[in-house]
Scaffold this active site. Structure first.
Site, PDB file in Angstrom:
ATOM      1  N   SER A   8     -20.833 -34.732   3.494  1.00  0.00           N
ATOM      2  CA  SER A   8     -21.596 -33.600   4.026  1.00  0.00           C
ATOM      3  C   SER A   8     -22.889 -34.124   4.629  1.00  0.00           C
ATOM      4  O   SER A   8     -23.649 -34.834   3.962  1.00  0.00           O
ATOM      5  CB  SER A   8     -21.926 -32.628   2.896  1.00  0.00           C
ATOM      6  OG  SER A   8     -23.027 -31.821   3.282  1.00  0.00           O
ATOM      7  N   HIS A  32     -17.976 -33.165   6.915  1.00  0.00           N
ATOM      8  CA  HIS A  32     -18.174 -31.821   6.357  1.00  0.00           C
ATOM      9  C   HIS A  32     -19.473 -31.228   6.922  1.00  0.00           C
ATOM     10  O   HIS A  32     -20.555 -31.785   6.736  1.00  0.00           O
ATOM     11  CB  HIS A  32     -18.235 -31.918   4.831  1.00  0.00           C
ATOM     12  CG  HIS A  32     -18.307 -30.605   4.128  1.00  0.00           C
ATOM     13  ND1 HIS A  32     -17.191 -29.831   3.852  1.00  0.00           N
ATOM     14  CD2 HIS A  32     -19.357 -29.913   3.623  1.00  0.00           C
ATOM     15  CE1 HIS A  32     -17.556 -28.745   3.203  1.00  0.00           C
ATOM     16  NE2 HIS A  32     -18.876 -28.752   3.055  1.00  0.00           N
ATOM     17  N   ASP A  34     -21.920 -28.093   6.922  1.00  0.00           N
ATOM     18  CA  ASP A  34     -22.327 -26.900   6.171  1.00  0.00           C
ATOM     19  C   ASP A  34     -23.120 -25.962   7.069  1.00  0.00           C
ATOM     20  O   ASP A  34     -24.207 -26.312   7.520  1.00  0.00           O
ATOM     21  CB  ASP A  34     -23.191 -27.310   4.975  1.00  0.00           C
ATOM     22  CG  ASP A  34     -22.368 -27.983   3.891  1.00  0.00           C
ATOM     23  OD1 ASP A  34     -21.437 -27.327   3.382  1.00  0.00           O
ATOM     24  OD2 ASP A  34     -22.645 -29.151   3.570  1.00  0.00           O
ATOM     25  N   MET A  36     -25.072 -22.481   7.305  1.00  0.00           N
ATOM     26  CA  MET A  36     -25.701 -21.450   6.457  1.00  0.00           C
ATOM     27  C   MET A  36     -26.577 -20.562   7.321  1.00  0.00           C
ATOM     28  O   MET A  36     -27.315 -21.057   8.178  1.00  0.00           O
ATOM     29  CB  MET A  36     -26.567 -22.111   5.387  1.00  0.00           C
ATOM     30  CG  MET A  36     -25.834 -23.150   4.566  1.00  0.00           C
ATOM     31  SD  MET A  36     -26.869 -23.727   3.212  1.00  0.00           S
ATOM     32  CE  MET A  36     -25.900 -25.129   2.621  1.00  0.00           C
ATOM     33  N   HIS A  65     -17.715 -25.705   6.973  1.00  0.00           N
ATOM     34  CA  HIS A  65     -17.814 -24.860   5.777  1.00  0.00           C
ATOM     35  C   HIS A  65     -18.821 -23.755   6.080  1.00  0.00           C
ATOM     36  O   HIS A  65     -20.028 -24.003   6.110  1.00  0.00           O
ATOM     37  CB  HIS A  65     -18.260 -25.734   4.599  1.00  0.00           C
ATOM     38  CG  HIS A  65     -18.526 -24.974   3.335  1.00  0.00           C
ATOM     39  ND1 HIS A  65     -19.210 -25.509   2.267  1.00  0.00           N
ATOM     40  CD2 HIS A  65     -18.197 -23.703   2.955  1.00  0.00           C
ATOM     41  CE1 HIS A  65     -19.289 -24.618   1.292  1.00  0.00           C
ATOM     42  NE2 HIS A  65     -18.700 -23.506   1.683  1.00  0.00           N
ATOM     43  N   MET A  67     -20.972 -20.764   5.370  1.00  0.00           N
ATOM     44  CA  MET A  67     -21.632 -19.919   4.368  1.00  0.00           C
ATOM     45  C   MET A  67     -22.418 -18.881   5.157  1.00  0.00           C
ATOM     46  O   MET A  67     -23.646 -18.926   5.253  1.00  0.00           O
ATOM     47  CB  MET A  67     -22.524 -20.799   3.476  1.00  0.00           C
ATOM     48  CG  MET A  67     -21.688 -21.677   2.536  1.00  0.00           C
ATOM     49  SD  MET A  67     -22.582 -23.097   1.893  1.00  0.00           S
ATOM     50  CE  MET A  67     -22.271 -24.278   3.220  1.00  0.00           C
ATOM     51  N   MET A 136     -15.791 -24.186  -5.049  1.00  0.00           N
ATOM     52  CA  MET A 136     -17.191 -24.648  -5.103  1.00  0.00           C
ATOM     53  C   MET A 136     -17.516 -25.097  -6.529  1.00  0.00           C
ATOM     54  O   MET A 136     -17.240 -24.370  -7.491  1.00  0.00           O
ATOM     55  CB  MET A 136     -18.155 -23.542  -4.685  1.00  0.00           C
ATOM     56  CG  MET A 136     -18.121 -23.158  -3.210  1.00  0.00           C
ATOM     57  SD  MET A 136     -18.471 -24.521  -2.073  1.00  0.00           S
ATOM     58  CE  MET A 136     -20.155 -24.962  -2.529  1.00  0.00           C
ATOM     59  N   ASP A 175     -16.533 -29.130  -3.767  1.00  0.00           N
ATOM     60  CA  ASP A 175     -17.783 -29.328  -3.021  1.00  0.00           C
ATOM     61  C   ASP A 175     -18.957 -28.983  -3.923  1.00  0.00           C
ATOM     62  O   ASP A 175     -19.079 -27.847  -4.390  1.00  0.00           O
ATOM     63  CB  ASP A 175     -17.750 -28.398  -1.787  1.00  0.00           C
ATOM     64  CG  ASP A 175     -18.991 -28.511  -0.918  1.00  0.00           C
ATOM     65  OD1 ASP A 175     -19.851 -29.368  -1.169  1.00  0.00           O
ATOM     66  OD2 ASP A 175     -19.081 -27.703   0.042  1.00  0.00           O
TER      67      ASP A 175
HETATM   68  C1  DX5 Z   1     -23.691 -26.758  -0.749  1.00  0.00           C
HETATM   69  C2  DX5 Z   1     -22.857 -27.393   0.324  1.00  0.00           C
HETATM   70  C3  DX5 Z   1     -22.441 -28.768   0.043  1.00  0.00           C
HETATM   71  C4  DX5 Z   1     -23.548 -29.764  -0.151  1.00  0.00           C
HETATM   72  C5  DX5 Z   1     -23.050 -30.772  -1.137  1.00  0.00           C
HETATM   73  O1  DX5 Z   1     -23.748 -25.407  -0.525  1.00  0.00           O
HETATM   74  O2  DX5 Z   1     -21.689 -26.630   0.533  1.00  0.00           O
HETATM   75  O3  DX5 Z   1     -21.476 -29.234   0.991  1.00  0.00           O
HETATM   76  O4  DX5 Z   1     -23.942 -30.456   1.008  1.00  0.00           O
HETATM   77  O5  DX5 Z   1     -24.084 -31.621  -1.469  1.00  0.00           O
HETATM   78  P1  DX5 Z   1     -24.044 -32.480  -2.805  1.00  0.00           P
HETATM   79  O6  DX5 Z   1     -22.886 -33.417  -2.692  1.00  0.00           O
HETATM   80  O7  DX5 Z   1     -25.367 -33.151  -2.783  1.00  0.00           O
HETATM   81  O8  DX5 Z   1     -23.892 -31.530  -3.961  1.00  0.00           O
HETATM   82 ZN    ZN Z   2     -20.134 -27.529   1.825  1.00  0.00          ZN
END
Ligand code: DX5
Ligand code: ZN
Length: 223
Positions: A8, A32, A34, A36, A65, A67, A136, A175
């Site tokens: 990520s 990956h 993310d 948001m 991903h 969110m 998750m 994740d």
């Molecule tokens: C959190 C994200 C993850 C995050 C994981 O909401 O979906 O993908 O980047 O980071 P680590 O591996 O540091 O928990």
């Molecule tokens: Zn993620």
């Protein structure tokens, strides 16, 4: 079963993303991404324009991903941008089956994510329609949180479903908090696709860390 590692870039250095991606790409299976929106989660990351550029320029397939509060409207855009895989949250979708169809008809693999508070039974009705389930292992929103081992029973249930429905080739992704300390228990429970943010980007040798994570998960499967 193949093991996939998906770093990520949430906690990578955003001022030099291209070189951060270039150094992990040779040992990674997926990138990956993310996304948001500060509505579904209390944090904001890449804009849609940033994502379009990252996906277009990534040397490896992108695992988006989402969110975001309105995946029924916006998830399809990530398939159109060329994500290899598009994951939306069950908690945010009003019409999961329609959203699944829209993503798939644009050529991407489809995945549904469930937050820690969402039961496996809520997503089970959709497993026959998707390519990957994301369980998750932290509350979505931030990198660097601690892995929640109490999520492993959901991974085990997903693994049982996969064994009962082998023709579907369902991937099971985890994740949040994945590291050399936690990846083995997730692999043991049946996960095959591992997102790792801090473990990779806080390491002095990110590419090497990815290889070590893959080896740890592969060794569990060989046992
Ligand atoms: C959190 C994200 C993850 C995050 C994981 O909401 O979906 O993908 O980047 O980071 P680590 O591996 O540091 O928990
Ligand atoms: Zn993620």
């Amino acid at each position: 079963m193949a093991i996939r590692i998906a770093p990520s870039i949430l906690n990578a250095d955003h001022t030099k993303l291209q070189s951060e991606i270039a150094r992990i790409a040779p040992t990674s299976d997926l990138l990956h991404l993310d996304v948001m929106d500060n509505v579904f989660v209390p944090n904001q990351t890449f804009s849609f324009d940033d994502c379009r550029k990252i996906i277009a320029e990534s040397p490896i397939p992108v695992d988006s991903h989402l969110m975001i509060a309105n995946p029924d409207r916006d998830a399809v855009l990530f398939a159109e941008m060329g994500s290899r895989s598009v994951t939306f949250h069950l908690e945010a979708a009003s019409n999961p089956s329609e959203t699944i169809k829209n993503i798939a008809s644009n050529g991407s693999r489809v995945a549904i994510a469930i937050k820690p508070g969402t039961a496996f039974s809520a997503v089970e009705p959709y497993l026959g329609e998707i390519d990957m389930l994301l369980v998750m292992t932290v509350e979505p929103g931030f990198g660097g949180q601690s892995f929640m081992p109490e999520m492993m029973p959901k991974v085990e249930l997903a693994n049982e479903w996969r064994q009962a429905n082998p023709e579907r080739d369902l991937w099971i992704e985890v994740d949040g908090g994945i590291s050399l300390e936690t990846i083995e228990q997730a692999a043991q429970a049946g996960a095959d696709t591992f997102v790792a943010g801090s473990a990779v980007f806080k390491s002095a040798e990110p590419a090497e860390m990815i290889t070590r994570l893959r080896l740890a998960a592969t060794n569990v499967q060989r046992r």
